[in-house]
Design an enzyme around this catalytic site. Sequence first.
Site, PDB file in Angstrom:
ATOM      1  N   SER A 149      12.733   5.674  -3.260  1.00 15.59           N
ATOM      2  CA  SER A 149      13.038   4.463  -2.516  1.00 15.59           C
ATOM      3  C   SER A 149      14.450   3.975  -2.834  1.00 15.59           C
ATOM      4  CB  SER A 149      11.973   3.404  -2.807  1.00 15.59           C
ATOM      5  OG  SER A 149      12.058   2.320  -1.904  1.00 15.59           O
ATOM      6  N   ASP A 227       3.937   5.526   5.363  1.00 16.24           N
ATOM      7  CA  ASP A 227       4.782   4.611   4.600  1.00 16.24           C
ATOM      8  C   ASP A 227       5.142   3.407   5.476  1.00 16.24           C
ATOM      9  OD1 ASP A 227       6.986   3.370   3.291  1.00 16.24           O
ATOM     10  OD2 ASP A 227       7.577   5.263   2.376  1.00 16.24           O
ATOM     11  N   HIS A 260       3.992   4.817   0.438  1.00 15.22           N
ATOM     12  CA  HIS A 260       5.234   4.672  -0.318  1.00 15.22           C
ATOM     13  C   HIS A 260       5.036   4.690  -1.831  1.00 15.22           C
ATOM     14  CE1 HIS A 260       9.523   3.718  -0.151  1.00 15.22           C
ATOM     15  NE2 HIS A 260       9.363   2.776  -1.066  1.00 15.22           N
TER      16      HIS A 260
END
Length: 282
Positions: A149, A227, A260
């Site tokens: 991320s 996600d 995620h």
Amino acid sequence: MLETLSEHGCFGGVQGYYRHAAPAIGLDMRFSVFVPPQAATGGKLPVLFYLAGLTCTEETFMIKAGAQRVAADLGLILVACDTSPRGAGIAGESDSWDFGVGAGFYLDATQAPWSRHYRMESYVVEDLRAAVLAHFPADAQRVGIFGHSMGGHGALTLALRHRDIYRSVSAFAPIAAPSQCPWGRNAFGHYLGEQGPAWREHDASELMRGLRSPYPQGILIDQGLADKFLAEQLLPEQFEAACKAASQPLTLRRHEGYDHGYYFIASFMEDHLRFHHQVLAG
């Protein structure tokens, strides 16, 4: 000086947590290191730096990713750092989960009041790397970087900006075009000022467009299609297009049903460690 906070036997090696003075930050920083059992035989080992995402600490990866078993098998040193300075004393730095504390974005801020302590690029590239090379059996010529991320953004941008240091790079669900997404615009606006050339210097998609196959051995990215941040924040298609324009080999794998979080990361961690090992051993 390195302060040992704790050390634990792990898959025949040692999982440790440490604190040190970081000149780039002007404060103490914490980091974690897994040293595999091969260190006992002497000699230098390849080292892989992991950059974590928003709200994480130096513990998150080591606790959740399930990386040590494979790293012990391959003989890889793993390093993870905190995601921002702690204790800078800036008003409002802890008000939001996606900016300030826990959200340093792996760049050196140029705007006051952030510029005094929020210098995470210099910390990772200089202070952290120097500490690891000085205190652990890490080979300075076999260094890779990866992340998740915000940390995926950091891994890609630091690899592209410091190609003389990092020989391999991969990412899980990276913020691939931060100048085009809300997370990135908010962070860049505060840390770097108005949109302009400084933003492009910390945007992996923009950086890639100005290069020609900087990592000919390839870049690996995994992205979950469940996600919730994919469409608005991550924009992997932007980096994919930039790699195509730069003739950069890219393996971008899209996975149905994965979100995620660290269940996703743990599912594909072995692939990433073996990817880096193959490059660093070559």
